[in-house]
Design a protein around this motif. Structure first.
Motif, PDB file in Angstrom:
ATOM      1  N   ILE A 281      -1.276   5.433   8.510  1.00 19.22           N
ATOM      2  CA  ILE A 281       0.159   5.288   8.244  1.00 19.22           C
ATOM      3  C   ILE A 281       0.891   5.150   9.578  1.00 19.22           C
ATOM      4  O   ILE A 281       0.601   5.882  10.535  1.00 19.22           O
ATOM      5  N   VAL A 282       1.798   4.186   9.648  1.00 25.05           N
ATOM      6  CA  VAL A 282       2.669   4.061  10.821  1.00 25.05           C
ATOM      7  C   VAL A 282       4.077   4.410  10.358  1.00 25.05           C
ATOM      8  O   VAL A 282       4.649   3.730   9.512  1.00 25.05           O
ATOM      9  N   THR A 283       4.600   5.504  10.885  1.00 22.23           N
ATOM     10  CA  THR A 283       5.917   5.970  10.460  1.00 22.23           C
ATOM     11  C   THR A 283       6.958   5.723  11.535  1.00 22.23           C
ATOM     12  O   THR A 283       6.702   5.920  12.720  1.00 22.23           O
ATOM     13  N   GLY A 284       8.110   5.262  11.094  1.00 23.56           N
ATOM     14  CA  GLY A 284       9.232   5.104  12.007  1.00 23.56           C
ATOM     15  C   GLY A 284      10.277   6.158  11.717  1.00 23.56           C
ATOM     16  O   GLY A 284      10.514   6.509  10.557  1.00 23.56           O
ATOM     17  N   GLY A 285      10.904   6.687  12.766  1.00 26.46           N
ATOM     18  CA  GLY A 285      11.972   7.673  12.609  1.00 26.46           C
ATOM     19  C   GLY A 285      13.304   7.089  13.035  1.00 26.46           C
ATOM     20  O   GLY A 285      13.427   5.875  13.248  1.00 26.46           O
ATOM     21  N   ARG A 286      14.274   7.965  13.194  1.00 23.86           N
ATOM     22  CA  ARG A 286      15.623   7.537  13.556  1.00 23.86           C
ATOM     23  C   ARG A 286      15.638   6.711  14.838  1.00 23.86           C
ATOM     24  O   ARG A 286      16.494   5.844  15.017  1.00 23.86           O
ATOM     25  N   GLY A 287      14.660   6.983  15.721  1.00 24.53           N
ATOM     26  CA  GLY A 287      14.581   6.245  16.987  1.00 24.53           C
ATOM     27  C   GLY A 287      14.413   4.748  16.807  1.00 24.53           C
ATOM     28  O   GLY A 287      14.656   3.977  17.743  1.00 24.53           O
TER      29      GLY A 287
ATOM     30  N   GLN B 269      -0.507  -5.374  20.218  1.00 25.25           N
ATOM     31  CA  GLN B 269      -1.294  -6.369  20.956  1.00 25.25           C
ATOM     32  C   GLN B 269      -2.690  -5.840  21.277  1.00 25.25           C
ATOM     33  O   GLN B 269      -3.689  -6.528  21.076  1.00 25.25           O
ATOM     34  N   GLU B 270      -2.749  -4.592  21.721  1.00 20.34           N
ATOM     35  CA  GLU B 270      -4.026  -3.995  22.118  1.00 20.34           C
ATOM     36  C   GLU B 270      -4.978  -3.928  20.904  1.00 20.34           C
ATOM     37  O   GLU B 270      -6.174  -4.189  21.022  1.00 20.34           O
ATOM     38  N   ILE B 271      -4.421  -3.581  19.758  1.00 25.03           N
ATOM     39  CA  ILE B 271      -5.280  -3.466  18.575  1.00 25.03           C
ATOM     40  C   ILE B 271      -5.728  -4.842  18.086  1.00 25.03           C
ATOM     41  O   ILE B 271      -6.878  -5.032  17.687  1.00 25.03           O
ATOM     42  N   LYS B 272      -4.829  -5.819  18.201  1.00 24.22           N
ATOM     43  CA  LYS B 272      -5.215  -7.193  17.870  1.00 24.22           C
ATOM     44  C   LYS B 272      -6.408  -7.615  18.722  1.00 24.22           C
ATOM     45  O   LYS B 272      -7.345  -8.242  18.245  1.00 24.22           O
ATOM     46  N   LYS B 273      -6.348  -7.230  20.000  1.00 24.47           N
ATOM     47  CA  LYS B 273      -7.409  -7.584  20.939  1.00 24.47           C
ATOM     48  C   LYS B 273      -8.757  -7.021  20.464  1.00 24.47           C
ATOM     49  O   LYS B 273      -9.737  -7.749  20.380  1.00 24.47           O
TER      50      LYS B 273
ATOM     51  N   THR C 105       0.539  -3.817   9.928  1.00 24.67           N
ATOM     52  CA  THR C 105      -0.247  -4.943   9.432  1.00 24.67           C
ATOM     53  C   THR C 105      -1.572  -5.066  10.176  1.00 24.67           C
ATOM     54  O   THR C 105      -2.620  -5.200   9.541  1.00 24.67           O
ATOM     55  N   VAL C 106      -1.549  -4.976  11.513  1.00 17.17           N
ATOM     56  CA  VAL C 106      -2.820  -5.134  12.245  1.00 17.17           C
ATOM     57  C   VAL C 106      -3.781  -3.977  11.966  1.00 17.17           C
ATOM     58  O   VAL C 106      -4.994  -4.126  12.084  1.00 17.17           O
TER      59      VAL C 106
ATOM     60  N   LEU D 217       0.851  -1.187   0.000  1.00 14.42           N
ATOM     61  CA  LEU D 217       0.000   0.000   0.000  1.00 14.42           C
ATOM     62  C   LEU D 217       0.890   1.241   0.000  1.00 14.42           C
ATOM     63  O   LEU D 217       1.788   1.363   0.822  1.00 14.42           O
ATOM     64  N   ASP D 218       0.635   2.158  -0.935  1.00 15.78           N
ATOM     65  CA  ASP D 218       1.422   3.383  -0.993  1.00 15.78           C
ATOM     66  C   ASP D 218       0.951   4.340   0.103  1.00 15.78           C
ATOM     67  O   ASP D 218      -0.239   4.425   0.390  1.00 15.78           O
ATOM     68  N   VAL D 219       1.894   5.088   0.673  1.00 12.84           N
ATOM     69  CA  VAL D 219       1.513   6.020   1.747  1.00 12.84           C
ATOM     70  C   VAL D 219       0.459   7.039   1.301  1.00 12.84           C
ATOM     71  O   VAL D 219      -0.386   7.436   2.103  1.00 12.84           O
TER      72      VAL D 219
END
Ligand SMILES: Cc1cc2nc3c(=O)[nH]c(=O)nc-3n(C[C@H](O)[C@H](O)[C@H](O)COP(=O)(O)OP(=O)(O)OC[C@H]3O[C@@H](n4cnc5c(N)ncnc54)[C@H](O)[C@@H]3O)c2cc1C
Ligand SMILES: Nc1ncnc2c1ncn2[C@@H]1O[C@H](COP(=O)(O)O)[C@@H](O)[C@H]1O
Lengths: 250, 322
Positions: free
Chosen positions: B205-211, B315-319, B226-227, B197-199
């Protein structure tokens, strides 16, 4: 091979943008101007082609107010041979007008390759390259991340949604440059000294007939104050509740 | 009656969500201007799905089918759009502001010698004429624009406008194809992302940064995505470190997105990143630094280590999704 680079000068990405009292333009006071980052990729690529012995000359052209001569001097210091300022006193957001002005001049010049940015970071129109392609009746490939020139043969890699494409075309053509193509250099001290001896050729151009105009500028609506839900994994359940019940996005 | 022409787009031979959004907007404009909506579909095998555009408000669908049209070639596609313009004589032509639409629309506008407003984020009819909203300076300022040319060409930003069901029955006609010539040749197409899926198309959207610290660690970002049926986004710091591909970069020199939910994990919220995602309806930040700029600007934030918070969130969203 002769290369023309079209470049635009734009406010720095960090610049604090203030709307002028007329409500239709921004106040330029205190703004630091830079070469549009995508135009920089175009300049760098042209210089690399020249260094590789594939290009004999590079001319940079820009349509804009007097302050743009600073950007053109930077281009000279990076390694461009000649620069041309198509000087105007009024700015337009209408890219078709801009493309028309550039096309009229380019038609009087010799070129094999026109390099430019894929987009500007001020009005973000992403139109000039493909429009020039129509007006000059030469092919244009956009958002290019790799360029190979071999005589008249041009092979490029371009970005497409979900991947990339390899495209072949031939000179004369227009290439619009995307991040990834190269790392633009800083002007060397020698480059800056050399640039001082060169002229910014300036031609006054007038334009008329814009179709697109600004009625009014405004700031984006302020976002409401956010909240810190909590600390660490313990806050997750509450976050999910808020997303479902308050924000209604889950 | 005058017409609005919509140039739709497909991906993997299915309509992009933004095609439905743009047809719906055409319907809304057509209703207030007393016009009709014709949607153009270009591809190699499109007839069967063409009628579905009626559900979003198209009165007529024109199909342009040829094996040459399977992939986007700007020269071929431009010729087709101009042929459709000749056929329906529209007053307004709407494109989608995707990479493809933004390559194509200016060619058509220049060929027709007419004005183009690109990447519109708002569109209203005021006293019978269009009032167009377009962000300037990476969203620091918004302009209200007017477009005066007899044929008005616009491209609409994906994800901003609502896709609305309309329950119309569209008449499907095929466009008689003009001669197709091109000066460019597509040698190779590499779908690195597969069907990802394109942003710009994603609702979440789940974005990851340098962290996030490494390419491998992005696994926890992907699991959350994915969830949520979300796309993965990245900051420039991440793309420059080659942990993620450039097509996932959000921001001033990446993509501009407008999802309903934007979750940022280990990203500081730099002004250039903000330029790409400030149009998100709801912004969530996970950052261990309570002083990070994003903590003040996000709608909801959790101060904490993303390596604990993100898996817990998954986990919470899976629930709740059972
Ligand atoms: C011309 C120009 C164009 C640019 N274009 C873009 C663009 O399009 N997109 C873009 O994103 N950037 C762009 N940038 C770069 C931008 O200025 C920033 O450098 C970049 O966005 C920073 O990325 P980041 O937030 O991932 O990294 P950082 O700013 O380093 O932030 C990392 C954050 O992660 C947090 N963190 C670290 N470890 C953890 C942990 N374990 N748990 C939780 N939080 C943690 C830290 O507290 C910090 O806030 C551009 C810059 C320029 C000059
Ligand atoms: N006024 C201008 N003068 C010269 N080149 C320009 C001008 N405006 C835009 N360009 C070029 O066109 C590219 C794309 O700009 P745009 O289509 O306006 O987003 C820029 O990166 C420049 O290379």
């Amino acid at each position: 091979m002769k290369i023309i680079v079209c470049l635009k000068q734009v406010p720095d990405t960090e610049a604090n943008i203030k709307i002028d009292t007329n409500g239709k333009s921004i106040s330029e006071a205190g703004i630091k101007f830079i070469i549009n980052p995508y135009s920089e990729y175009a300049i760098e690529e042209a210089i690399r082609l020249k260094e590789a012995g594939k290009a004999e000359s590079i001319t940079a052209v820009s349509w804009g107010p007097e302050r743009v001569s600073e950007a053109l001097k930077t281009a000279l210091a990076m390694g461009v041979d000649d620069v041309l300022l198509l000087k105007t006193d009024s700015y337009s957001v209408d890219s078709f007008a801009t493309a028309g002005i550039l096309a009229a001049k380019l038609k009087t010049m010799e070129y094999d390759l026109i390099l430019m940015g894929k987009e500007t970071i001020d009005d973000g129109s992403m139109q000039i390259g493909p429009m020039l392609s129509e007006l000059l009746n030469i092919p244009c490939v956009t958002v290019v991340t790799k360029l190979d020139v071999d005589g008249e043969h041009v092979t490029v890699k371009r970005e497409v949604e979900g991947g990339s494409e390899i495209i072949e075309t031939s000179t004369p053509c227009i290439i619009t440059c995307q991040k990834g193509l190269n790392e633009p250099r800083y002007p060397s001290i020698r480059g800056v000294m050399m640039a001082k001896k060169k002229q910014v050729t300036t031609e006054q151009v007038s334009f008329e007939g814009e179709n697109l105009s600004i009625n009014k500028l405004s700031y984006p609506a302020a976002r409401s104050e956010g909240k810190v839900v909590g600390e660490g994994a313990d806050a997750v359940a509450e976050l999910v509740r808020l997303l479902r019940e308050e924000a209604k996005v889950l | 009656m005058s017409a609005i022409l919509v140039v739709t787009e497909l991906q993997n031979n299915e309509f992009k969500k933004s095609s439905f959004e743009t047809v719906s907007q055409a319907r809304r404009l057509a209703d207030s201007l007393g016009q009709t909506v014709t949607a153009l579909v270009i591809g190699s095998d499109v007839k069967a799905k063409a009628a579905s555009l009626g559900e979003y408000g198209a009165d007529q669908v024109l199909t342009a089918e040829d094996t040459k049209l399977e992939n986007f070639n700007p020269d071929y596609y431009k010729t087709i759009v101009i042929e459709a313009v000749k056929k329906v004589s529209p007053e307004i032509v709407l494109f989608i502001a995707t990479l493809q639409g933004r390559d194509l629309a200016p060619r058509v506008a220049a060929a027709l010698e007419t004005g183009l407003a690109s990447d519109c984020t708002g569109l209203e009819v005021v006293d019978g004429s269009l009032e167009i909203e377009h962000p300037l300076y990476a969203g620091k300022v918004f302009a209200k624009l007017s477009l005066e040319s007899p044929v008005k060409i616009l491209s609409l930003r994906p994800g901003v406008f609502e896709a609305k069901m309309n329950g119309k029955q569209a008449v499907v006609n095929s466009l008689e194809l003009p001669a197709l010539e091109s000066r460019i040749k597509i040698k190779e197409i590499n779908k690195t992302g597969g069907d990802k899926l394109d942003v710009t198309e994603a609702d979440i959207i789940v974005t990851g940064g340098r962290g996030v610290r490494s390419a491998e660690n992005f696994k926890i970002i992907e699991e959350l995505a994915t969830v949520l049926n979300a796309a993965v986004g990245a900051t420039r710091a991440v793309v420059d470190s080659e942990w993620r591909p450039h097509d996932e970069q959000v921001g001033q020199t990446g993509k501009v997105v407008s999802p309903s939910l934007y979750i940022m994990c280990g990203a500081s919220g730099s002004i250039q990143h903000w330029a790409g995602m400030s149009g998100s309806k709801c912004i969530v930040a996970v950052n261990k630094d309570p002083e990070a700029p994003i903590i003040k600007r996000a709608d909801y934030s959790i101060v904490g280590d993303l390596f604990e918070v993100v898996p817990a969130l998954t986990q919470e969203i899976k629930k709740i999704k059972g």
